[in-house]
Design an enzyme around this catalytic site. Structure first.
Site, PDB file in Angstrom:
ATOM      1  N   CYS A 100      44.654  43.663  42.674  1.00 48.92           N
ATOM      2  CA  CYS A 100      44.318  42.626  41.690  1.00 48.92           C
ATOM      3  C   CYS A 100      45.572  42.201  40.921  1.00 48.92           C
ATOM      4  O   CYS A 100      46.003  42.890  40.000  1.00 48.92           O
ATOM      5  CB  CYS A 100      43.251  43.154  40.737  1.00 48.92           C
ATOM      6  SG  CYS A 100      42.831  41.995  39.423  1.00 48.92           S
ATOM      7  N   CYS A 152      45.068  41.507  37.232  1.00 52.44           N
ATOM      8  CA  CYS A 152      44.971  42.736  36.432  1.00 52.44           C
ATOM      9  C   CYS A 152      46.345  43.381  36.246  1.00 52.44           C
ATOM     10  O   CYS A 152      46.684  43.834  35.161  1.00 52.44           O
ATOM     11  CB  CYS A 152      44.065  43.754  37.112  1.00 52.44           C
ATOM     12  SG  CYS A 152      42.498  43.089  37.682  1.00 52.44           S
ATOM     13  N   ASP A 153      47.114  43.461  37.310  1.00 55.95           N
ATOM     14  CA  ASP A 153      48.290  44.332  37.302  1.00 55.95           C
ATOM     15  C   ASP A 153      49.632  43.607  37.422  1.00 55.95           C
ATOM     16  O   ASP A 153      50.689  44.250  37.328  1.00 55.95           O
ATOM     17  CB  ASP A 153      48.171  45.355  38.453  1.00 55.95           C
ATOM     18  CG  ASP A 153      46.957  46.260  38.275  1.00 55.95           C
ATOM     19  OD1 ASP A 153      46.599  46.515  37.102  1.00 55.95           O
ATOM     20  OD2 ASP A 153      46.371  46.680  39.276  1.00 55.95           O
TER      21      ASP A 153
HETATM   22  C1  LIG Z   1      42.024  49.156  40.832  1.00 60.41           C
HETATM   23  C2  LIG Z   1      41.376  48.049  40.027  1.00 60.41           C
HETATM   24  C3  LIG Z   1      41.920  47.672  38.823  1.00 60.41           C
HETATM   25  C4  LIG Z   1      41.330  46.660  38.076  1.00 60.41           C
HETATM   26  N1  LIG Z   1      41.890  46.307  36.886  1.00 60.41           N
HETATM   27  C5  LIG Z   1      41.288  45.378  36.117  1.00 60.41           C
HETATM   28  C6  LIG Z   1      41.827  45.013  34.853  1.00 60.41           C
HETATM   29  O1  LIG Z   1      42.863  45.540  34.441  1.00 60.41           O
HETATM   30  N2  LIG Z   1      41.179  44.072  34.139  1.00 60.41           N
HETATM   31  C7  LIG Z   1      40.033  43.463  34.580  1.00 60.41           C
HETATM   32  O2  LIG Z   1      39.452  42.639  33.873  1.00 60.41           O
HETATM   33  N3  LIG Z   1      39.518  43.762  35.782  1.00 60.41           N
HETATM   34  C8  LIG Z   1      40.109  44.696  36.560  1.00 60.41           C
HETATM   35  N4  LIG Z   1      39.589  44.994  37.793  1.00 60.41           N
HETATM   36  C9  LIG Z   1      38.407  44.253  38.248  1.00 60.41           C
HETATM   37  C10 LIG Z   1      37.163  44.817  37.565  1.00 60.41           C
HETATM   38  O3  LIG Z   1      37.156  46.205  37.728  1.00 60.41           O
HETATM   39  C11 LIG Z   1      35.903  44.191  38.170  1.00 60.41           C
HETATM   40  O4  LIG Z   1      35.959  42.792  38.076  1.00 60.41           O
HETATM   41  C12 LIG Z   1      34.668  44.699  37.434  1.00 60.41           C
HETATM   42  O5  LIG Z   1      34.622  46.103  37.466  1.00 60.41           O
HETATM   43  C13 LIG Z   1      33.403  44.135  38.054  1.00 60.41           C
HETATM   44  O6  LIG Z   1      32.329  44.679  37.364  1.00 60.41           O
HETATM   45  P1  LIG Z   1      30.875  44.784  38.000  1.00 60.41           P
HETATM   46  O7  LIG Z   1      30.048  45.422  36.963  1.00 60.41           O
HETATM   47  O8  LIG Z   1      30.468  43.479  38.530  1.00 60.41           O
HETATM   48  O9  LIG Z   1      31.012  45.730  39.270  1.00 60.41           O
HETATM   49  P2  LIG Z   1      31.701  47.122  39.553  1.00 60.41           P
HETATM   50  O10 LIG Z   1      32.662  47.528  38.521  1.00 60.41           O
HETATM   51  O11 LIG Z   1      32.169  47.007  40.962  1.00 60.41           O
HETATM   52  O12 LIG Z   1      30.477  48.136  39.497  1.00 60.41           O
HETATM   53  C14 LIG Z   1      29.515  48.169  40.502  1.00 60.41           C
HETATM   54  C15 LIG Z   1      28.539  49.273  40.197  1.00 60.41           C
HETATM   55  O13 LIG Z   1      27.475  49.197  41.147  1.00 60.41           O
HETATM   56  C16 LIG Z   1      27.164  50.494  41.571  1.00 60.41           C
HETATM   57  N5  LIG Z   1      26.529  50.435  42.864  1.00 60.41           N
HETATM   58  C17 LIG Z   1      26.982  49.951  44.037  1.00 60.41           C
HETATM   59  N6  LIG Z   1      26.069  50.122  45.016  1.00 60.41           N
HETATM   60  C18 LIG Z   1      25.005  50.712  44.421  1.00 60.41           C
HETATM   61  C19 LIG Z   1      23.728  51.167  44.877  1.00 60.41           C
HETATM   62  N7  LIG Z   1      23.362  51.067  46.145  1.00 60.41           N
HETATM   63  N8  LIG Z   1      22.886  51.727  43.985  1.00 60.41           N
HETATM   64  C20 LIG Z   1      23.214  51.857  42.688  1.00 60.41           C
HETATM   65  N9  LIG Z   1      24.393  51.439  42.198  1.00 60.41           N
HETATM   66  C21 LIG Z   1      25.270  50.895  43.065  1.00 60.41           C
HETATM   67  C22 LIG Z   1      28.480  51.258  41.548  1.00 60.41           C
HETATM   68  O14 LIG Z   1      28.220  52.662  41.428  1.00 60.41           O
HETATM   69  C23 LIG Z   1      29.108  50.686  40.291  1.00 60.41           C
HETATM   70  O15 LIG Z   1      28.655  51.404  39.180  1.00 60.41           O
HETATM   71  C24 LIG Z   1      40.170  45.990  38.556  1.00 60.41           C
HETATM   72  C25 LIG Z   1      39.624  46.383  39.787  1.00 60.41           C
HETATM   73  C26 LIG Z   1      40.207  47.389  40.512  1.00 60.41           C
HETATM   74  C27 LIG Z   1      39.594  47.813  41.837  1.00 60.41           C
END
Ligand SMILES: Cc1cc2nc3c(=O)[nH]c(=O)nc-3n(C[C@H](O)[C@H](O)[C@H](O)COP(=O)(O)OP(=O)(O)OC[C@H]3O[C@@H](n4cnc5c(N)ncnc54)[C@H](O)[C@@H]3O)c2cc1C
Length: 325
Positions: free
Chosen positions: A136, A139-140
């Site tokens: 990302c 992000c980084d």
């Molecule tokens: C390494 C890294 C660094 C990042 N750094 C940043 C940053 O600095 N700033 C920023 O804004 N964004 C950052 N991001 C992006 C950010 O993390 C995502 O945009 C954000 O987490 C998305 O949130 P979400 O809730 O949609 O999904 P996610 O964070 O992907 O969460 C998905 C959830 O769904 C759950 N899940 C999946 N399948 C199932 C299932 N079958 N049953 C039950 N639960 C399930 C998982 O356990 C998880 O809890 C980064 C991403 C990564 C990978």
């Protein structure tokens, strides 16, 4: 499961979207159940510093931020269970959700299962994640001010990341396995016109090298088989994301890449009335913690309003039937 055990709201996923939905829904007294998944806390659990989440001028560690999200949701009465949902049935109401042999029922559901970055699966990639390896640039990228970076990939996202990174980095080397890019012509042109961006064609990354942090990548030319080392401080893997929606195939409308389709994108509504979606599972454009959190808020508010409308409809029906004839 007895009908009276039907929940008002089940939230699937515990990233920024799921937990924010839980905070809002819990404060609206919906007593949400969060089926958190094996990756409790979501994608930010595998990162170190988050510097762009508002409210933390000195930055915050990803896991610390997500622990705070969870504590806030639980403080208002959200129940969080760290289990994976294995099956759903949205074809009739109440909706049914299974975690293995356990069945839960709910009047409404918020899907916030996120997306997973695709990784190369090469040596050094896991070891140096967060220490030079990233998926990302938004992000980084800032951490690579004045440094050299490599971007792996040849699509729109890779070109976007490369162009964005060239603001900070001294050089951006794009490694692509083919001899031409898949990205749109305009994205390609922007990258080709950028003097800081160079290309290594027909090549794949075989290994990420480092000493504490990333120092280089070993690449192999797919035509000649020759290997070479590119010295770099960072590697951005930009080969795509996979929304976690396998579970919802045949239950929710998904687009060609598997993202949840939002018929009315101003809302969090899916094509199934009473089922809402939030975060990266529906958003391939922004993919940020703050946008996912905003989405979670919208989904909870939409679910609350929808439940209220349903409740009113039921009461109205009751009144009609009790009306003296
Ligand atoms: C390494 C890294 C660094 C990042 N750094 C940043 C940053 O600095 N700033 C920023 O804004 N964004 C950052 N991001 C992006 C950010 O993390 C995502 O945009 C954000 O987490 C998305 O949130 P979400 O809730 O949609 O999904 P996610 O964070 O992907 O969460 C998905 C959830 O769904 C759950 N899940 C999946 N399948 C199932 C299932 N079958 N049953 C039950 N639960 C399930 C998982 O356990 C998880 O809890 C980064 C991403 C990564 C990978």
């Amino acid at each position: 499961m007895a009908e009276n055990n039907t929940r008002e709201l089940i939230i699937i996923g515990s990233g920024p979207a799921g937990y924010t939905a839980a905070i809002y829904a819990a404060r609206a007294e919906l007593k949400p159940l969060v089926l958190a998944g094996g990756e409790m806390g979501g994608q930010l659990m595998i990162t170190t510093d988050v510097e762009n989440y508002p409210g933390f001028p000195d930055g915050i560690l990803g896991p610390q931020l997500m622990d705070a999200f969870r504590a806030q949701a639980e403080r208002f009465g959200a129940e969080v269970i760290p289990v994976d949902v294995t099956r759903v049935d949205f074809s009739s109401r109440p909706f049914r959700v299974w975690t293995g042999s356990e069945e839960y029922r709910a009047r409404s559901v918020i899907v916030s299962t996120g997306a997973s970055a695709k990784w190369l699966g090469v040596p050094g990639e896991v070891e140096y994640r967060g220490r030079g390896v990233s998926a990302c640039a938004t992000c980084d990228g800032f951490f690579f001010k004045g440094k050299r970076v490599v971007v792996v990939g040849g699509g729109d996202v890779a070109m976007e990341e490369a162009t964005f990174l060239s603001r900070f980095a001294t050089s951006v080397t794009v490694v692509h396995r083919r001899d031409q890019l898949r990205a749109s012509k305009s994205m390609q042109q922007r990258a080709f016109n950028d003097p800081k961006i160079s290309f290594v064609w027909d090549s794949v990354v075989e290994e990420i090298l480092g000493e504490g942090t990333v120092t280089g990548v070993r690449v192999r030319n797919v035509n000649t088989g020759e290997t070479d080392v590119i010295e770099t401080d960072g590697v951005f893997i930009a080969i795509g994301h996979q929304p976690n929606t396998e579970l919802f195939k045949g239950q929710l409308e998904l687009d060609a890449k598997g993202y949840v389709v939002m018929p009315n994108p101003e809302t969090a509504e899916t094509n199934v009335e009473g089922v809402f979606a939030a975060g990266d599972v529906r958003d391939h454009r922004y993919r940020q913690a703050v946008t996912a959190a905003g989405d979670g808020c919208k989904a909870a508010m939409d679910a609350e309003r929808w439940l209220e409308e349903q409740g009113e409809a039921v009461n109205l029906e009751a009144e009609v039937y009790s009306f003296p004839r």
